[in-house]
Design a protein around this motif. Structure first.
Motif, PDB file in Angstrom:
ATOM      1  N   UNK A 335      -6.575   9.038  15.158  1.00  0.00           N
ATOM      2  CA  UNK A 335      -7.196   9.104  13.834  1.00  0.00           C
ATOM      3  C   UNK A 335      -7.540  10.545  13.498  1.00  0.00           C
ATOM      4  N   UNK A 336      -7.074  10.983  12.338  1.00  0.00           N
ATOM      5  CA  UNK A 336      -7.338  12.350  11.905  1.00  0.00           C
ATOM      6  C   UNK A 336      -8.687  12.482  11.230  1.00  0.00           C
ATOM      7  N   UNK A 343     -10.371   2.205   9.862  1.00  0.00           N
ATOM      8  CA  UNK A 343      -9.309   1.379   9.294  1.00  0.00           C
ATOM      9  C   UNK A 343      -8.403   0.842  10.409  1.00  0.00           C
ATOM     10  N   UNK A 344      -8.020   1.706  11.338  1.00  0.00           N
ATOM     11  CA  UNK A 344      -7.137   1.277  12.428  1.00  0.00           C
ATOM     12  C   UNK A 344      -7.814   0.204  13.283  1.00  0.00           C
ATOM     13  N   UNK A 345      -9.092   0.395  13.587  1.00  0.00           N
ATOM     14  CA  UNK A 345      -9.806  -0.580  14.411  1.00  0.00           C
ATOM     15  C   UNK A 345      -9.961  -1.916  13.694  1.00  0.00           C
ATOM     16  N   UNK A 354      -9.284  12.588  16.543  1.00  0.00           N
ATOM     17  CA  UNK A 354      -8.778  13.948  16.747  1.00  0.00           C
ATOM     18  C   UNK A 354      -9.951  14.873  17.056  1.00  0.00           C
ATOM     19  N   UNK A 355      -9.753  15.790  17.955  1.00  0.00           N
ATOM     20  CA  UNK A 355     -10.807  16.711  18.377  1.00  0.00           C
ATOM     21  C   UNK A 355     -10.595  18.128  17.839  1.00  0.00           C
ATOM     22  N   UNK A 356      -9.493  18.311  17.099  1.00  0.00           N
ATOM     23  CA  UNK A 356      -9.156  19.631  16.564  1.00  0.00           C
ATOM     24  C   UNK A 356      -8.319  19.460  15.303  1.00  0.00           C
ATOM     25  N   UNK A 376      -5.138   8.089   8.884  1.00  0.00           N
ATOM     26  CA  UNK A 376      -5.949   8.945   8.021  1.00  0.00           C
ATOM     27  C   UNK A 376      -6.347   8.147   6.794  1.00  0.00           C
ATOM     28  N   UNK A 377      -7.662   8.053   6.561  1.00  0.00           N
ATOM     29  CA  UNK A 377      -8.124   7.205   5.477  1.00  0.00           C
ATOM     30  C   UNK A 377      -7.706   5.773   5.728  1.00  0.00           C
ATOM     31  N   UNK A 378      -7.065   5.164   4.728  1.00  0.00           N
ATOM     32  CA  UNK A 378      -6.566   3.803   4.916  1.00  0.00           C
ATOM     33  C   UNK A 378      -5.057   3.777   5.110  1.00  0.00           C
ATOM     34  N   UNK A 379      -4.510   4.871   5.652  1.00  0.00           N
ATOM     35  CA  UNK A 379      -3.062   4.998   5.785  1.00  0.00           C
ATOM     36  C   UNK A 379      -2.694   5.203   7.266  1.00  0.00           C
TER      37      UNK A 379
END
Length: 385
Positions: A335-336, A343-345, A354-356, A376-379
């Protein structure tokens, strides 16, 4: 004055682990926890409430695993031991916390055990996990049948069709006593009979100058294995009160046990006697296909005058025998942003954050990790350079 920055010291690491111990990696860990949770749910449905006992306990020469336990000295000079089996620990808890019951008391437990010396019975492990139950305060055929039924159902719940073998070490001792054998001879013969070693039986019979009729009885004991029909053969050997009572108890347990329509019935091993002195009544073990050691074991014992019985399931063995059922790991996405993770969960996926913001670093990580999609978001989108 600015604070002084001290150089950090790296933590010393070793890739090796002590003999008899092992690392558990994520897929196995997740499956083992799944099995443990399912079993705990079955036990709870049968009225077995959970308890936890300390990993450290006071060392005692009376402990059944005293000679094989890890020991250490406390700051006050007391000798402590790492927990090496659960029955004794649960017995202590019952005497301290439930002295008046109410009985019967149904308890379940789970955790790690440690042994200083390796044992082939545990697959050469010195650290291992178990879950189990104890039914304390009653010693009836109904109680023993309950434990057999619960053990069978618990294994069935996690997809293991096991064969349940039932023994009664005291029956062997009673038959030997009825044959006029002294305690020294009986103790020597228990192990040979349990191992079904006719050659050792003959050697011991010669050593103790036993007549042919007694020797024939010993060989009969080694062959007393099979379905309920074995109990009739055992009854023919039961001459004294103790032996007849053992057979009657087993007959009552067999009548109460009700296997599922597609499950195997009980098998009786009336020559099982190796642990006579520890168990005071029935013993039982469950064997699963593909594993030459029992996945479940238990029996009836005495808690300082209070009757108890229970069984333990080895989690390492259970994990091994159910490995073909191991489901694929859920898809992991990277996840960005937090919205993408949520959303993914919500879709049942596993999302790492993402950590960076460095896309090249994230891409390299995804390739090594086997992650195929970003969120990213709902995508959701394919990972691309």
């Amino acid at each position: 004055m600015p604070p002084v920055s001290l150089p950090s010291r790296p933590i010393p690491l070793s890739r090796a682990v002590p003999q008899g111990t092992r690392d558990v990696l994520p897929p196995e860990w997740a499956w083992r926890e799944h099995l443990r949770t399912r079993l705990a749910g079955v036990f709870a449905a049968w009225g077995y409430r959970g308890v936890e006992v300390p990993a450290l306990e006071f060392a005692s020469e009376a402990h059944p695993q005293n000679a094989r336990a890890f020991k250490l000295i406390d700051t006050g000079g007391e000798v402590l031991a790492l927990r090496s089996e659960f029955t004794t620990a649960i017995g202590r808890l019952v005497q301290a916390r439930f002295p008046e019951g109410p009985f019967p008391l149904r308890l379940q437990y789970g955790g790690r055990l440690w042994l200083r010396t390796l044992t082939s019975e545990l697959g050469r492990l010195r650290e291992f996990g178990q879950v189990g139950v104890e039914l304390i305060g009653v010693a009836t055929p109904q109680a023993d049948a309950e434990l057999l039924q619960l053990g069978t159902q618990a294994l069935d719940t996690v997809g293991v069709q096991a064969v349940m073998e039932v023994g009664y070490p005291g029956f062997v001792d009673a038959v030997l006593e009825d044959a006029g054998l002294p305690a020294s001879a009986r103790n020597a013969l228990h192990d040979a009979i349990d191992r079904k070693s006719g050659a050792d039986v003959d050697l011991l019979a010669a050593r103790y100058d036993l007549n042919s009729a007694v020797t024939a009885t010993l060989h009969t004991l080694t062959d007393l294995y099979g379905g309920p029909e074995v109990l009739a053969q055992a009854a023919a050997l039961a001459r004294g009160t103790r032996a007849r009572a053992a057979v009657a108890h087993l007959e009552a347990v067999a009548a109460l046990y009700a296997p599922a329509p597609d499950a195997a019935g009980l098998l009786f091993d009336l020559g099982a006697s190796r642990r006579y002195g520890y168990y005071t009544g029935i013993t039982f073990r469950a064997y699963a296909e593909g594993l030459n050691q029992p996945v479940l074991g238990g029996g009836r014992y005495d808690l300082g005058g209070l009757p108890g019985a229970g069984f333990a399931i080895g989690l390492e063995r259970l994990t091994e025998v159910t490995a073909p059922q191991l489901p694929p790991e859920p898809e992991v996405v990277l996840a960005l942003d937090r919205a993408g993770a949520e959303h993914a969960r919500s879709l049942g996926l596993s999302a790492e954050l993402a950590w960076t913001d460095n896309q090249a670093e994230l891409l390299a990580y995804c390739q090594k990790r086997g992650i195929r999609r970003w969120a990213q978001g709902d995508t959701l989108m394919e990972v691309t350079a």
